[in-house]
Structures are given as structure tokens and as C-alpha cells.
Design an enzyme around this catalytic site. Sequence first.
Site, short mmCIF file in Angstrom:
data_model
loop_
_atom_site.label_atom_id
_atom_site.label_comp_id
_atom_site.label_asym_id
_atom_site.label_seq_id
_atom_site.Cartn_x
_atom_site.Cartn_y
_atom_site.Cartn_z
CG HIS A 125 21.11 67.98 -41.26
ND1 HIS A 125 20.25 69.04 -41.08
CD2 HIS A 125 20.48 66.90 -40.74
CE1 HIS A 125 19.15 68.62 -40.48
NE2 HIS A 125 19.26 67.32 -40.25
CE1 TYR A 182 17.79 64.48 -40.78
CE2 TYR A 182 18.41 64.09 -43.06
CZ TYR A 182 18.64 63.92 -41.70
OH TYR A 182 19.73 63.19 -41.27
P1 FAD Z 1 33.33 57.21 -38.77
O1 FAD Z 1 32.21 57.65 -39.64
O2 FAD Z 1 33.00 56.41 -37.56
O3 FAD Z 1 34.33 56.38 -39.69
C1 FAD Z 1 35.38 55.63 -39.16
C2 FAD Z 1 35.82 54.60 -40.19
O4 FAD Z 1 37.00 53.97 -39.71
C3 FAD Z 1 34.77 53.51 -40.42
O5 FAD Z 1 34.59 53.32 -41.81
C4 FAD Z 1 35.40 52.29 -39.75
O6 FAD Z 1 35.02 51.07 -40.36
C5 FAD Z 1 36.88 52.57 -39.92
N1 FAD Z 1 37.74 51.92 -38.91
C6 FAD Z 1 37.54 51.85 -37.58
N2 FAD Z 1 38.54 51.19 -36.98
C7 FAD Z 1 39.41 50.83 -37.97
C8 FAD Z 1 40.64 50.11 -37.98
N3 FAD Z 1 41.18 49.62 -36.85
N4 FAD Z 1 41.27 49.92 -39.16
C9 FAD Z 1 40.73 50.41 -40.32
N5 FAD Z 1 39.55 51.08 -40.37
C10 FAD Z 1 38.91 51.29 -39.21
N6 FAD Z 1 27.02 64.41 -38.60
C11 FAD Z 1 26.73 65.44 -39.43
O7 FAD Z 1 27.64 66.19 -39.83
N7 FAD Z 1 25.44 65.67 -39.83
C12 FAD Z 1 24.40 64.89 -39.42
O8 FAD Z 1 23.24 65.13 -39.80
C13 FAD Z 1 24.67 63.79 -38.54
N8 FAD Z 1 23.69 62.97 -38.10
C14 FAD Z 1 23.99 61.91 -37.27
C15 FAD Z 1 22.96 61.07 -36.82
C16 FAD Z 1 23.25 60.00 -35.97
C17 FAD Z 1 22.14 59.14 -35.48
C18 FAD Z 1 24.60 59.74 -35.60
C19 FAD Z 1 24.95 58.56 -34.71
C20 FAD Z 1 25.63 60.57 -36.05
C21 FAD Z 1 25.33 61.67 -36.87
N9 FAD Z 1 26.33 62.54 -37.32
C22 FAD Z 1 26.03 63.59 -38.14
C23 FAD Z 1 27.72 62.36 -36.86
C24 FAD Z 1 28.55 61.61 -37.86
O9 FAD Z 1 27.93 60.42 -38.25
C25 FAD Z 1 29.94 61.30 -37.30
O10 FAD Z 1 30.44 62.40 -36.62
C26 FAD Z 1 30.86 60.95 -38.47
O11 FAD Z 1 30.44 59.76 -39.06
C27 FAD Z 1 32.31 60.85 -38.03
O12 FAD Z 1 33.09 60.53 -39.14
P2 FAD Z 1 34.51 59.83 -38.96
O13 FAD Z 1 35.02 59.65 -40.35
O14 FAD Z 1 35.31 60.59 -37.98
O15 FAD Z 1 34.20 58.43 -38.26
#
Ligand code: FAD
Length: 381
Positions: free
Chosen positions: A49, A218
Site C-alpha cells: 500500500h 487487495y
Molecule cells: P529494505 O526494503 O529492506 O531495503 C534495503 C536494501 O538494502 C535492500 O535492497 C538490500 O539488498 C540492501 N542492502 C542490505 N545490506 C546491504 C549492504 N551491506 N550493502 C549494500 N546494500 C545492502 N510497507 C508499506 O509502506 N506498505 C505496505 O503495504 C507494506 N507491506 C508489507 C508486507 C510485508 C509482508 C512486509 C514484510 C513488509 C511490508 N511493508 C510495507 C514494510 C516494507 O516492506 C519495509 O518497511 C520497507 O521495505 C523498508 O524499506 P528500506 O528501504 O528501509 O529497507
Amino acid sequence: MNAIDRIDIAVIGAGLGGAAAAALLIEAGFEVHVFEQAPEFVRLGAGIHIGPNVMKIFRTIGLEDRLAAIGAHPDHWFSRDGMTGEYLSRIKLGDFAKREYGAPYITIHRGDLHAEQIAILPKDRLHFDHGLTDLEEREDHVLLTFANGRQVAAGLVIGADGINSRIREKLLGVEKPRFSGWIGHRALVDMDKLRATGLDYERCVKWWWDQSRHIMAYATKGDGSEYYYVTGVPVDSWDHNAGFVDSSREEMEAIFGAGAHPMVRGLIDATTEVTKWPFWNRDPMSLWSQGRLCLLGDACHPMRPHMAQGACMAIEDAAVLTRALSLTGTEDYRTAFRIYEEARRERATKVQTISNANTWLKQPEDPAWVYAYDPMTVPLH
Ligand code: FAD
């Protein structure tokens, strides 16, 4: 030995938060590069979402209309009893969200959203196959070392590297995230089977059972051609090493089937491939930045996903951090990081707490404090 590249800002991780940070910082005129450990991204079967709070950010980087054209536009978030089908709440979205919260509320395939975010980044600013393995803070830069042997000297480092963040580890020490006691099943359902039920599936509905067990279902495409669900189920433990494992229709049947409403039965029957994922957690952190290092998104405030706002918080972080750096310039990064944390800590912690409690929109409530928030204009001090 290679010469060490020097850059102003390094974003570690090109997930939903890191890709947004890179796009916003580029738009604001900063010299920023984003480093991602994966060799490429693939379209995994999952939906997400995106609230009006974040569509306003996508407007700034030219993605709002594109995402609105791809995604589905639920007119409500319904909460229903998983057995009787009784409506527990009907939260208005659709045109109401556009009017009252200032942007559409969409549900979309996560891979489609991410692909659009990646496509707008200039190729020479995005570096795949760059897993950060080490970082060393020096007087006027941070020396980053990647698994491929490359070294980069960055003025500032933004840790958008998710729940197992290396940057978090540098700030707060090695500590594994805690298993939350919950797992989620994720499935894109067989549309032919779903249509064959003859039932009119709502575009966004959360089915609830006792102990807050649930199925959030959804549409992930505006043309109605894709439908997805994610569950939340309390369990005793997670005994697998893998990030996710296969589940099955039989397992869905065993957990949710008994006495389920016909629409839930239809969802289970239309399940062909389904995986299950552990939900990890951390307590709110004492430190969001130190020196030239700063965290955002799941690296900073991971949460169970039940409010559908985890990625939204990561992208909000990215917007506010960019605004703070625009106010101060990179030289005065300490002030920028302080402004950022002051603006973000309370809201992100509140969302983290409610998300973990899994109470959001189960009963009628006003979601305006989440959706009407505008990260592009919220006052910064
Ligand atoms: P991440 O998406 O985890 O991205 C981190 C990135 O860093 C990755 O690409 C990884 O490969 C990279 N990385 C890691 N370590 C290193 C390294 N050492 N060197 C280089 N790269 C690295 N959120 C919503 O807003 N709406 C929703 O509907 C929703 N539904 C969800 C459903 C489920 C089942 C889950 C599990 C989560 C959901 N979320 C939702 C939450 C959302 O997925 C996360 O909060 C979000 O992905 C966080 O984003 P981020 O960029 O902080 O981290």
C-alpha cells in the site's frame, strides 16, 4: 591498487527507502550515489500500500501519475470478520483520500513500484553488486569498502540497508533483530479461480479472526488483473535459516479454513503458490545518526507490517532528510541530522508501535494523522 573515488553522499541500499532518498537528493541538487548489494532486482510476488502521505513525495520526483496509472485505487479499507463477514470498519479512501489527504491511496505490486523508482535514477549514480562490507570514519570522510573490492570515500553515508543494516551495526553494535512471534503468508492468487467464485472481491479488505490473526487482501493493478493477500499469524518460533519458505494451500486451509466466510474460502481455493515470511523486529533506537552516518527506514525503525506503512515511513524519512540537508548544506550535516531526527522520531515510533500492536483500522477511526501528513511541507526546526 585502484584510486579511491570521492563522493559527497553515499546511500547504502537501493530498496524502497534508499531509492527514494537517492532520487530526492538528486532532485535537490546533491552529488549522491547509491550502492546496492543485489546484482539486480526481481519482481517477487508481493503487494504494497502507498498512502497519500507518500504519493505527495512521489509527486516531487515525477512518479505520482505513473504509479497512480499502474496501481489500484481502493475506495475503502474494509475490515471484516473472517467467519461471519460482518463489517467492522469502512475507512474512506478513493476520491475522498484525494480530496481530504491531498493525494491518492494506491495498492500496487511491490516490484512494479520499485522498478519505477529504480528507472528514474541515472545509471551512473546506481551501483548494483556493491555489498558494503566495511566502513571507517576518517576526519573528513567515511571510507567505504565493498565486497567487490571497490573503495569509495564519502562525505556522508545514509544507511538505507534494511533491518540487518551494517550502518546500524556501526552505530549501535552487532545485535540480531528479534523474531516478533508472527509470520506472514504472501500469495498472488489465481485470477481465473477467483473470478469463477462469482463473488465481488473488494479492492482492499482485511479479514480478522481472534488473536488478531488476519488476511489482508487487495488488488495490485488498476485494471483488476492481479489480486494479492498477506496474512499475519502468531507462531511459537521460526526455525528456518532462509528469509522465507514455501507454504501451501493446505496450510492456509488449516489456519484459516474452518468456518471461514465464503469469500475467504474463495481466496484459499484460488491459492496456488504461497510463501511464508518471518516478521522481525527491534525496539525504537537510541541513536539515529552519529558523525557522518545517518539511518533511515527499516535500518532505523523496523516494524511488523500490519499498518502498511513501513516503506511509507522509509520514504517519508528520505524526504525529510533531504529537506534538512537542503536547509543546512552538507557541511553542517550535524544540524541536518538533528533536524531530521527531531522531525521524524515521534511519528516513526508511533507508527512502529501501532503497527506492532496490529490494531490499525480494525475499528472505525480517523486515519488523517497518517495520510494527511505532508513530508514535503511539514515544518522543520
Ligand atoms: P529494505 O526494503 O529492506 O531495503 C534495503 C536494501 O538494502 C535492500 O535492497 C538490500 O539488498 C540492501 N542492502 C542490505 N545490506 C546491504 C549492504 N551491506 N550493502 C549494500 N546494500 C545492502 N510497507 C508499506 O509502506 N506498505 C505496505 O503495504 C507494506 N507491506 C508489507 C508486507 C510485508 C509482508 C512486509 C514484510 C513488509 C511490508 N511493508 C510495507 C514494510 C516494507 O516492506 C519495509 O518497511 C520497507 O521495505 C523498508 O524499506 P528500506 O528501504 O528501509 O529497507
